[in-house]
Motif scaffolding. Structure first.
Motif, PDB file in Angstrom:
ATOM      1  N   TYR A   6       0.497  -1.021  11.784  1.00  0.00           N
ATOM      2  CA  TYR A   6       0.728  -1.478  10.475  1.00  0.00           C
ATOM      3  C   TYR A   6       0.751  -0.303   9.503  1.00  0.00           C
ATOM      4  O   TYR A   6       1.428  -0.157   8.484  1.00  0.00           O
ATOM      5  N   ILE A   9       3.973   1.124   7.622  1.00  0.00           N
ATOM      6  CA  ILE A   9       4.608   0.020   6.908  1.00  0.00           C
ATOM      7  C   ILE A   9       3.830   0.215   5.606  1.00  0.00           C
ATOM      8  O   ILE A   9       4.287  -0.088   4.490  1.00  0.00           O
ATOM      9  N   ILE A  10       2.479   0.236   5.675  1.00  0.00           N
ATOM     10  CA  ILE A  10       1.848   0.115   4.496  1.00  0.00           C
ATOM     11  C   ILE A  10       1.760   1.272   3.544  1.00  0.00           C
ATOM     12  O   ILE A  10       1.943   0.989   2.402  1.00  0.00           O
ATOM     13  N   PHE A  13       5.117   0.363   1.826  1.00  0.00           N
ATOM     14  CA  PHE A  13       4.879  -0.589   0.851  1.00  0.00           C
ATOM     15  C   PHE A  13       4.381   0.313  -0.320  1.00  0.00           C
ATOM     16  O   PHE A  13       4.446  -0.017  -1.566  1.00  0.00           O
ATOM     17  N   SER A  14       3.258   0.859  -0.194  1.00  0.00           N
ATOM     18  CA  SER A  14       2.436   1.606  -1.193  1.00  0.00           C
ATOM     19  C   SER A  14       3.408   2.681  -1.970  1.00  0.00           C
ATOM     20  O   SER A  14       3.032   2.461  -3.293  1.00  0.00           O
ATOM     21  N   LEU A  16       6.322   1.938  -2.687  1.00  0.00           N
ATOM     22  CA  LEU A  16       7.250   1.174  -3.626  1.00  0.00           C
ATOM     23  C   LEU A  16       6.462   0.522  -4.463  1.00  0.00           C
ATOM     24  O   LEU A  16       7.063  -0.333  -5.582  1.00  0.00           O
ATOM     25  N   ALA A  17       5.105   0.033  -4.446  1.00  0.00           N
ATOM     26  CA  ALA A  17       4.258  -0.737  -5.287  1.00  0.00           C
ATOM     27  C   ALA A  17       3.907   0.146  -6.459  1.00  0.00           C
ATOM     28  O   ALA A  17       2.683   0.413  -6.630  1.00  0.00           O
ATOM     29  N   HIS A  18       4.769   0.844  -7.169  1.00  0.00           N
ATOM     30  CA  HIS A  18       4.449   1.595  -8.252  1.00  0.00           C
ATOM     31  C   HIS A  18       5.582   1.492  -9.289  1.00  0.00           C
ATOM     32  O   HIS A  18       6.533   2.052  -8.880  1.00  0.00           O
ATOM     33  N   HIS A  82      17.595  -0.545   1.876  1.00  0.00           N
ATOM     34  CA  HIS A  82      17.505  -2.224   2.340  1.00  0.00           C
ATOM     35  C   HIS A  82      16.623  -3.083   1.687  1.00  0.00           C
ATOM     36  O   HIS A  82      16.792  -4.093   1.070  1.00  0.00           O
ATOM     37  N   LEU A  83      15.407  -2.498   1.378  1.00  0.00           N
ATOM     38  CA  LEU A  83      14.187  -3.295   0.769  1.00  0.00           C
ATOM     39  C   LEU A  83      14.563  -3.503  -0.535  1.00  0.00           C
ATOM     40  O   LEU A  83      14.175  -4.554  -1.095  1.00  0.00           O
ATOM     41  N   ASP A  86      17.000  -5.956  -1.153  1.00  0.00           N
ATOM     42  CA  ASP A  86      16.413  -7.613  -0.836  1.00  0.00           C
ATOM     43  C   ASP A  86      15.559  -7.927  -2.164  1.00  0.00           C
ATOM     44  O   ASP A  86      15.990  -9.200  -2.447  1.00  0.00           O
TER      45      ASP A  86
ATOM     46  N   ILE B  10       6.517  -5.113  -8.137  1.00  0.00           N
ATOM     47  CA  ILE B  10       5.455  -4.281  -7.681  1.00  0.00           C
ATOM     48  C   ILE B  10       4.236  -5.039  -7.207  1.00  0.00           C
ATOM     49  O   ILE B  10       3.655  -4.791  -6.283  1.00  0.00           O
ATOM     50  N   PHE B  13       4.869  -6.016  -3.527  1.00  0.00           N
ATOM     51  CA  PHE B  13       4.805  -4.949  -2.601  1.00  0.00           C
ATOM     52  C   PHE B  13       3.224  -4.474  -2.517  1.00  0.00           C
ATOM     53  O   PHE B  13       2.836  -4.073  -1.494  1.00  0.00           O
ATOM     54  N   SER B  14       2.674  -4.661  -3.659  1.00  0.00           N
ATOM     55  CA  SER B  14       1.035  -4.163  -3.796  1.00  0.00           C
ATOM     56  C   SER B  14       0.278  -5.189  -2.696  1.00  0.00           C
ATOM     57  O   SER B  14      -0.595  -4.751  -1.898  1.00  0.00           O
ATOM     58  N   LEU B  16       1.526  -6.550  -0.023  1.00  0.00           N
ATOM     59  CA  LEU B  16       1.722  -6.089   1.401  1.00  0.00           C
ATOM     60  C   LEU B  16       1.293  -4.774   1.957  1.00  0.00           C
ATOM     61  O   LEU B  16       1.093  -4.502   3.113  1.00  0.00           O
ATOM     62  N   ALA B  17       1.161  -3.943   0.982  1.00  0.00           N
ATOM     63  CA  ALA B  17       0.428  -2.577   1.224  1.00  0.00           C
ATOM     64  C   ALA B  17      -1.039  -2.535   1.268  1.00  0.00           C
ATOM     65  O   ALA B  17      -1.724  -1.761   0.866  1.00  0.00           O
ATOM     66  N   HIS B  18      -1.529  -3.461   2.214  1.00  0.00           N
ATOM     67  CA  HIS B  18      -2.803  -3.517   2.553  1.00  0.00           C
ATOM     68  C   HIS B  18      -2.998  -3.939   3.890  1.00  0.00           C
ATOM     69  O   HIS B  18      -2.572  -4.832   4.471  1.00  0.00           O
ATOM     70  N   LEU B  22      -1.637  -7.439   5.331  1.00  0.00           N
ATOM     71  CA  LEU B  22      -0.365  -7.293   6.130  1.00  0.00           C
ATOM     72  C   LEU B  22      -0.611  -7.883   7.364  1.00  0.00           C
ATOM     73  O   LEU B  22       0.392  -8.892   8.040  1.00  0.00           O
ATOM     74  N   HIS B  82      11.058 -12.717   4.926  1.00  0.00           N
ATOM     75  CA  HIS B  82      12.040 -11.986   5.087  1.00  0.00           C
ATOM     76  C   HIS B  82      11.758 -10.372   5.137  1.00  0.00           C
ATOM     77  O   HIS B  82      12.277  -9.501   5.889  1.00  0.00           O
ATOM     78  N   LEU B  83      11.157  -9.828   4.211  1.00  0.00           N
ATOM     79  CA  LEU B  83      10.467  -8.829   4.029  1.00  0.00           C
ATOM     80  C   LEU B  83       9.876  -8.185   5.300  1.00  0.00           C
ATOM     81  O   LEU B  83      10.204  -7.300   5.942  1.00  0.00           O
ATOM     82  N   ASP B  86      12.105  -7.466   8.054  1.00  0.00           N
ATOM     83  CA  ASP B  86      12.866  -6.384   7.829  1.00  0.00           C
ATOM     84  C   ASP B  86      12.107  -4.926   8.484  1.00  0.00           C
ATOM     85  O   ASP B  86      12.658  -4.274   9.114  1.00  0.00           O
TER      86      ASP B  86
END
Lengths: 120, 120
Positions: A6, A9-10, A13-14, A16-18, A82-83, A86, B10, B13-14, B16-18, B22, B82-83, B86
């Motif tokens: 994981y 992927i984490i 996502f990190s 993108l989470a900004h 792609h993300l 989405d 954001i 994504f936050s 999911l970024a864990h 996750l 969906h994410l 992906d």
DNA sequence: CAGTTATATGCAATGGATTGCATATAGTAT
DNA sequence: ATACTATATGCAATCCATTGCATATAACTG
């Protein structure tokens, strides 16, 4: 010896989470942009923008190309595009950034916006 | 007065970024699971799992259903499924969690795994 | 009622990302 | 060479999520 599957992927996502990085990537999915363009779009100080670009670059999601004084960034990871599609939907018309002074931004047709000013 | 349109994304994504969240979501996309099941799968203390579940629940990406002492969680946001597809690919066979003692885990056909043990 | 199991909550401590800012570098022009 | 512009880097301060753990609640059993 066995890595957490994981983790990459984490990390993605990190990134993108900004708020700043997400905006940058949303601009870059419309095409190349120089640092000054991103700086104007975000309204953030230049070192701050460069730092976020470094994070994205070291993660491999963007790549850059130098042209004289200007450095143009672009998306390097198709997964990101792609993300973004989405969660943000398909790319829309790029809103013009009048403060950007790079040659690439100047070559866009200004006549259209001038016309709009005239009729108002 | 105008909210940042990127903020809900954001936040998503936050979530999911864990690592723990996750993994939880990757389990839940295969179907309902009780807390003790997730606890066994993560190998984490129960309060820790419940806390992550609360984060996910308050964000609206999962919902729960109580059945006696047990609480079963499931995905509530199709965007998340969906994410996950992906970045993680299609759902695979759920690996069995032998430590979980909830009735729902006990009613799964154990004969199959017992059989596999026999032939080895 | 007390006892037991499954799950939830509250909160303090910590660590790691985020940010601001000073400064360095790269490239161009004179 | 100096000056100027665009971009990059280093680092200290701060902030916020994460975590650990004690305790609370919910539901069932006898």
């Amino acid at each position: 010896m066995n890595e957490d599957p994981y983790e990459p992927i984490i990390q993605l996502f990190s990134l993108l989470a900004h708020p700043a990085r997400l905006r940058i990537l949303d601009i870059l999915r419309r095409g190349e942009a120089c640092v000054c363009h991103l700086q104007a779009a975000l309204g953030a100080p230049q070192p701050y923008v460069s730092q976020q670009l470094r994070v994205l670059r070291e993660a491999g999601v963007i790549s850059q190309r130098r042209e004289g004084l200007f450095v143009y960034y672009r998306l390097a990871d198709p997964r990101v595009a792609h993300l973004l599609e989405d969660v943000l939907g398909p790319v829309t018309e790029a809103p013009p950034i009048p403060q950007c002074t790079c040659p690439r931004c100047q070559e866009t047709p200004l006549s259209k916006s001038i016309f709009l000013v005239e009729v108002n």
